[in-house]
Scaffold this active site. Structure first.
Site, PDB file in Angstrom:
ATOM      1  N   SER A 113     -31.430 -36.912  58.208  1.00 24.89           N
ATOM      2  CA  SER A 113     -31.637 -37.732  57.012  1.00 24.89           C
ATOM      3  C   SER A 113     -30.573 -38.812  56.839  1.00 24.89           C
ATOM      4  O   SER A 113     -30.414 -39.671  57.693  1.00 24.89           O
ATOM      5  CB  SER A 113     -31.711 -36.811  55.794  1.00 24.89           C
ATOM      6  OG  SER A 113     -32.104 -37.529  54.666  1.00 24.89           O
ATOM      7  N   HIS A 114     -29.809 -38.710  55.775  1.00 25.11           N
ATOM      8  CA  HIS A 114     -28.829 -39.731  55.411  1.00 25.11           C
ATOM      9  C   HIS A 114     -27.467 -39.472  56.043  1.00 25.11           C
ATOM     10  O   HIS A 114     -26.541 -40.238  55.822  1.00 25.11           O
ATOM     11  CB  HIS A 114     -28.688 -39.718  53.897  1.00 25.11           C
ATOM     12  CG  HIS A 114     -28.475 -38.317  53.390  1.00 25.11           C
ATOM     13  ND1 HIS A 114     -29.487 -37.388  53.367  1.00 25.11           N
ATOM     14  CD2 HIS A 114     -27.371 -37.680  52.949  1.00 25.11           C
ATOM     15  CE1 HIS A 114     -29.014 -36.244  52.918  1.00 25.11           C
ATOM     16  NE2 HIS A 114     -27.731 -36.385  52.659  1.00 25.11           N
ATOM     17  N   LYS A 126     -36.611 -30.064  61.724  1.00 27.57           N
ATOM     18  CA  LYS A 126     -37.334 -29.241  60.754  1.00 27.57           C
ATOM     19  C   LYS A 126     -38.812 -29.210  61.092  1.00 27.57           C
ATOM     20  O   LYS A 126     -39.332 -30.104  61.777  1.00 27.57           O
ATOM     21  CB  LYS A 126     -37.107 -29.744  59.334  1.00 27.57           C
ATOM     22  CG  LYS A 126     -37.774 -31.053  59.007  1.00 27.57           C
ATOM     23  CD  LYS A 126     -37.612 -31.319  57.517  1.00 27.57           C
ATOM     24  CE  LYS A 126     -38.263 -32.638  57.131  1.00 27.57           C
ATOM     25  NZ  LYS A 126     -38.190 -32.894  55.695  1.00 27.57           N
ATOM     26  N   ASP A 277     -32.962 -44.576  53.787  1.00 30.65           N
ATOM     27  CA  ASP A 277     -31.982 -43.806  54.553  1.00 30.65           C
ATOM     28  C   ASP A 277     -32.386 -43.647  56.011  1.00 30.65           C
ATOM     29  O   ASP A 277     -33.349 -44.270  56.472  1.00 30.65           O
ATOM     30  CB  ASP A 277     -31.761 -42.439  53.898  1.00 30.65           C
ATOM     31  CG  ASP A 277     -32.955 -41.516  54.075  1.00 30.65           C
ATOM     32  OD1 ASP A 277     -34.082 -42.028  54.170  1.00 30.65           O
ATOM     33  OD2 ASP A 277     -32.762 -40.281  54.134  1.00 30.65           O
ATOM     34  N   ASP A 279     -33.995 -41.491  57.856  1.00 31.34           N
ATOM     35  CA  ASP A 279     -35.363 -41.140  58.233  1.00 31.34           C
ATOM     36  C   ASP A 279     -36.415 -41.726  57.295  1.00 31.34           C
ATOM     37  O   ASP A 279     -37.599 -41.382  57.400  1.00 31.34           O
ATOM     38  CB  ASP A 279     -35.515 -39.619  58.318  1.00 31.34           C
ATOM     39  CG  ASP A 279     -35.239 -38.943  56.982  1.00 31.34           C
ATOM     40  OD1 ASP A 279     -34.414 -39.461  56.217  1.00 31.34           O
ATOM     41  OD2 ASP A 279     -35.867 -37.901  56.707  1.00 31.34           O
ATOM     42  N   ASP A 281     -36.989 -41.505  53.967  1.00 33.36           N
ATOM     43  CA  ASP A 281     -37.610 -40.863  52.806  1.00 33.36           C
ATOM     44  C   ASP A 281     -36.874 -41.145  51.498  1.00 33.36           C
ATOM     45  O   ASP A 281     -37.430 -40.943  50.425  1.00 33.36           O
ATOM     46  CB  ASP A 281     -37.803 -39.344  53.032  1.00 33.36           C
ATOM     47  CG  ASP A 281     -36.511 -38.623  53.369  1.00 33.36           C
ATOM     48  OD1 ASP A 281     -35.463 -39.296  53.477  1.00 33.36           O
ATOM     49  OD2 ASP A 281     -36.567 -37.391  53.541  1.00 33.36           O
ATOM     50  N   ARG A 282     -35.636 -41.621  51.577  1.00 34.44           N
ATOM     51  CA  ARG A 282     -34.897 -41.924  50.338  1.00 34.44           C
ATOM     52  C   ARG A 282     -35.003 -43.393  49.964  1.00 34.44           C
ATOM     53  O   ARG A 282     -35.308 -44.228  50.813  1.00 34.44           O
ATOM     54  CB  ARG A 282     -33.420 -41.586  50.515  1.00 34.44           C
ATOM     55  CG  ARG A 282     -33.155 -40.130  50.687  1.00 34.44           C
ATOM     56  CD  ARG A 282     -31.677 -39.847  50.701  1.00 34.44           C
ATOM     57  NE  ARG A 282     -31.472 -38.405  50.696  1.00 34.44           N
ATOM     58  CZ  ARG A 282     -30.370 -37.796  50.297  1.00 34.44           C
ATOM     59  NH1 ARG A 282     -29.343 -38.513  49.892  1.00 34.44           N
ATOM     60  NH2 ARG A 282     -30.275 -36.487  50.311  1.00 34.44           N
ATOM     61  N   THR A 344     -33.671 -27.735  43.986  1.00 35.40           N
ATOM     62  CA  THR A 344     -33.375 -28.859  44.871  1.00 35.40           C
ATOM     63  C   THR A 344     -34.086 -28.704  46.215  1.00 35.40           C
ATOM     64  O   THR A 344     -34.109 -27.610  46.783  1.00 35.40           O
ATOM     65  CB  THR A 344     -31.862 -28.931  45.088  1.00 35.40           C
ATOM     66  OG1 THR A 344     -31.254 -29.256  43.841  1.00 35.40           O
ATOM     67  CG2 THR A 344     -31.484 -29.976  46.123  1.00 35.40           C
ATOM     68  N   LYS A 376     -40.783 -37.057  50.368  1.00 34.24           N
ATOM     69  CA  LYS A 376     -40.405 -38.221  49.588  1.00 34.24           C
ATOM     70  C   LYS A 376     -40.580 -39.438  50.464  1.00 34.24           C
ATOM     71  O   LYS A 376     -40.618 -39.325  51.695  1.00 34.24           O
ATOM     72  CB  LYS A 376     -38.999 -38.091  49.037  1.00 34.24           C
ATOM     73  CG  LYS A 376     -37.937 -37.739  50.054  1.00 34.24           C
ATOM     74  CD  LYS A 376     -36.648 -37.395  49.332  1.00 34.24           C
ATOM     75  CE  LYS A 376     -35.576 -36.956  50.299  1.00 34.24           C
ATOM     76  NZ  LYS A 376     -35.193 -35.557  50.094  1.00 34.24           N
TER      77      LYS A 376
HETATM   78  C1  G1P Z   1     -29.627 -32.904  49.454  1.00 36.39           C
HETATM   79  C2  G1P Z   1     -30.116 -33.388  48.109  1.00 36.39           C
HETATM   80  C3  G1P Z   1     -31.525 -32.896  47.870  1.00 36.39           C
HETATM   81  C4  G1P Z   1     -32.424 -33.322  49.013  1.00 36.39           C
HETATM   82  C5  G1P Z   1     -31.826 -32.876  50.339  1.00 36.39           C
HETATM   83  C6  G1P Z   1     -32.633 -33.404  51.523  1.00 36.39           C
HETATM   84  O1  G1P Z   1     -29.580 -31.497  49.468  1.00 36.39           O
HETATM   85  O2  G1P Z   1     -29.280 -32.973  47.073  1.00 36.39           O
HETATM   86  O3  G1P Z   1     -31.992 -33.395  46.652  1.00 36.39           O
HETATM   87  O4  G1P Z   1     -33.699 -32.762  48.875  1.00 36.39           O
HETATM   88  O5  G1P Z   1     -30.499 -33.360  50.463  1.00 36.39           O
HETATM   89  O6  G1P Z   1     -32.679 -34.789  51.562  1.00 36.39           O
HETATM   90  P1  G1P Z   1     -28.233 -30.656  49.202  1.00 36.39           P
HETATM   91  O7  G1P Z   1     -27.214 -31.142  50.200  1.00 36.39           O
HETATM   92  O8  G1P Z   1     -27.801 -30.979  47.813  1.00 36.39           O
HETATM   93  O9  G1P Z   1     -28.644 -29.220  49.384  1.00 36.39           O
HETATM   94 ZN    ZN Z   2     -33.863 -38.608  54.414  1.00 38.76          ZN
END
Ligand code: G1P
Ligand code: ZN
Length: 543
Positions: A113-114, A126, A277, A279, A281-282, A344, A376
């Site tokens: 992801s980010h 995943k 981000d 991938d 999705d953000r 979350t 997302k």
């Molecule tokens: C974080 C974000 C959460 C999001 C996840 C995946 O998870 O807080 O909202 O769904 O990344 O992008 P966390 O590191 O808080 O468990």
């Molecule tokens: Zn992402």
């Protein structure tokens, strides 16, 4: 091509977190590490035999190698077909769409992801279900159990599959179909939005900057925003995906996308700006002189979605993750919509979306989405904003100002303390947990405590219970403090402190957020003793 069975043994720590298995890239590159987990995926879903999967990733370092391994293991597992994005690329929402559209048995998404990418940075994997959404906990638990019991994995001995050309080839008995990563996703967006109205907006001189942060959305944004919708060339910044995201941190927030925030706050601000981000999705939404918090963005979208063709018939309901501010709750209440509070992680929205209980949902961590896919979706959020701006004729600042006047304002910020020693982070959480019962009735600068608990979620659709989802303290002023440990970090523990204050005085709603939240920040420290316990003096990241 020969199928071989490789003997292996369990590798500790392969437990999927908030969003799949995330580790340092070098951990994934250790012998058998990826293979063990992929075999555990097959074992966790009852085998790959005869199944069709989608596979793609955000293009980060090791994406290409991992995909070749997954293809050879899918073939050895007896899968009938794998659909792969060209060059191994698929944004997470585009993968979700493909899984659904092609009615597959699920898919594997490669991304952290980010988190930064590269040999010394992060990698992740995943599994998404046939509905296009992240595997729920019972499935990821089965995968985790499988990682502990593993003794061997099956893999085909074969050359790499050429993923640069669109079309179908075979790998052993299995078909490999390489698809344009953008086409199906772009078609879905065209169905949801009034592209004509957005095109007119740009034709009238409306300006946009979209920062793809050297990540996967570059090709999507260029094709849709500049290509189809006519945003001027150069509107998409950092649009070529790179394995290490140009050395940056592909997280669309005011810290990591600071140049974009500086741009909208300066004299050459475009009318609208956004970032996505690693991938895709953000999203982060900005207007001339204004940053829209993700929690506010969800609320504004919920209040205005009916202006957009795909949502013109109204919303079935809305949902937000627990730490996300209550701004969307106020819209739901005013409009008579049901509103759900989930733990979350996007996976908790899946059942609500599948069951038709909600149409829109979001998280404070820059995630917004709808029932169009089961992830997302960053670019979708950008297009929804653009369509609402086109339909309402308002600027971002006007829309946001009018929203606060109507619904009140939930001031919001999140403080992250990264790479904290796990023992200290747990000690802090245990301390708060132990004091929950005595907090109610006490008074702090943020107000009197009306509720304090450890959040647990009972899924209304399948009845499953997810406990231990964060500590929340609610105040009579409408303020709230939430403490959670991250489930996606790859180093030590990350403490997240979520801070919220509510204001509906029309004058005070324009206050500076740091002033509006000062009492809540002070209160969070008083309740947690974070500084004393961790030795930290301030957050590493504030969003
Ligand atoms: C974080 C974000 C959460 C999001 C996840 C995946 O998870 O807080 O909202 O769904 O990344 O992008 P966390 O590191 O808080 O468990
Ligand atoms: Zn992402």
């Amino acid at each position: 091509m020969e199928k071989i069975r490789v003997e292996t043994s369990a590798i500790a720590g392969q437990k999927p977190g908030t969003s799949g298995l995330r580790k340092k890239t070098k951990v994934f590159m250790q012998p058998h590490y990826l293979e063990n987990f992929v075999q555990a995926i097959w074992n966790g879903i009852g085998g790959a035999e005869g199944k069709t999967f989608v596979v793609g990733g955000d293009g980060r370092y090791f994406n290409d190698r991992a995909i070749q391994v997954i293809l050879r293991m899918a073939a050895a597992g007896g899968a009938s077909k794998v659909i792969v994005g060209q060059d191994g690329l698929l944004s997470t929402p585009a993968a979700s769409n493909l899984i659904r559209k092609r009615k597959t048995d699920g898919g594997i998404i490669l991304s952290a992801s980010h988190n930064p990418g590269g040999l010394d940075e992060d990698f992740g994997i995943k599994f998404n279900m046939p509905n296009g959404g992240p595997a729920p906990e019972d499935v990821t638990n089965r995968m985790f159990e499988a990682t502990k019991a593993i003794a061997s994995y099956d893999i085909l001995e074969a050359q790499d599959v050429d993923l640069s050309k669109i079309g179908t080839t075979s790998l052993g008995e299995m078909d490999v179909e390489v698809v344009d990563p953008v086409a199906d996703y772009a078609a879905l967006m065209e169905k949801l939005f009034d592209f004509g109205a957005i095109r007119e907006l740009f034709a009238r001189g409306f300006t946009l900057r979209f920062d793809a942060m050297h990540a996967v959305t570059g090709p999507y944004a260029k094709a849709i925003l500049e290509g189809t919708l006519g945003a001027s060339p150069g509107s998409v910044l950092n649009g070529v995906p790179s394995p290490d995201f140009g050395g940056g941190h592909p997280d669309p927030n005011p810290i990591w996308a600071k140049p974009l925030v500086d741009l909208v706050m300066g004299p050459d601000a475009p009318d609208f700006a956004a970032a996505s981000d690693g991938d895709g999705d953000r999203n982060m939404i900005l207007g001339k002189g204004v940053y829209v918090t993700p929690s506010d963005s969800l609320a504004v979208l919920a209040a205005n979605a009916h202006l957009v063709p795909g949502y013109a018939k109204g919303l079935a309901g809305v949902a937000r993750s627990m730490p996300t501010s209550g701004a969307v709750d106020r819209v739901a209440q005013a409009r008579g919509l049901s509103c759900y509070e989930t733990p979350t992680g996007w996976k908790f929205f899946g059942n609500l979306l599948d069951d038709g209980r909600i149409t829109l949902c979001g998280e404070e961590s820059a995630g917004t989405g709808s029932d169009h896919v089961r992830e997302k979706d960053g670019l979708w959020a950008v297009l929804l904003w653009l369509n609402i701006l086109a339909a309402s004729g308002k600027s971002v600042a006007e829309l946001l100002g009018a929203h606060w006047q109507e619904f009140g304002r939930n001031f919001y910020t999140r403080h992250d303390y990264e790479a904290v020693e796990s023992a200290k982070a747990n000690a802090m959480m245990d301390g708060i947990r132990g004091s929950l019962d005595t907090l109610v009735g006490q008074t702090f600068p943020a107000g009197g405590v009306t509720m304090a608990d450890e959040f647990a979620y009972d899924d209304p659709v399948d009845g499953s219970r997810s406990a231990g989802q964060g500590l929340r303290v609610q105040f009579d002023s409408g303020a709230r403090v939430v403490f959670r440990l991250s489930g996606t970090g790859t180093e030590g523990a990350t403490i997240r402190v979520y801070l919220e204050a509510f204001e509906n005085d029309p004058v005070k709603i324009n206050a500076d957020p740091s002033e509006a939240l000062a009492d809540v920040i002070e209160t969070a420290e008083a309740i947690s003793n974070l500084k004393a316990i961790t030795g930290r003096t301030g957050p590493d990241v504030t969003t």
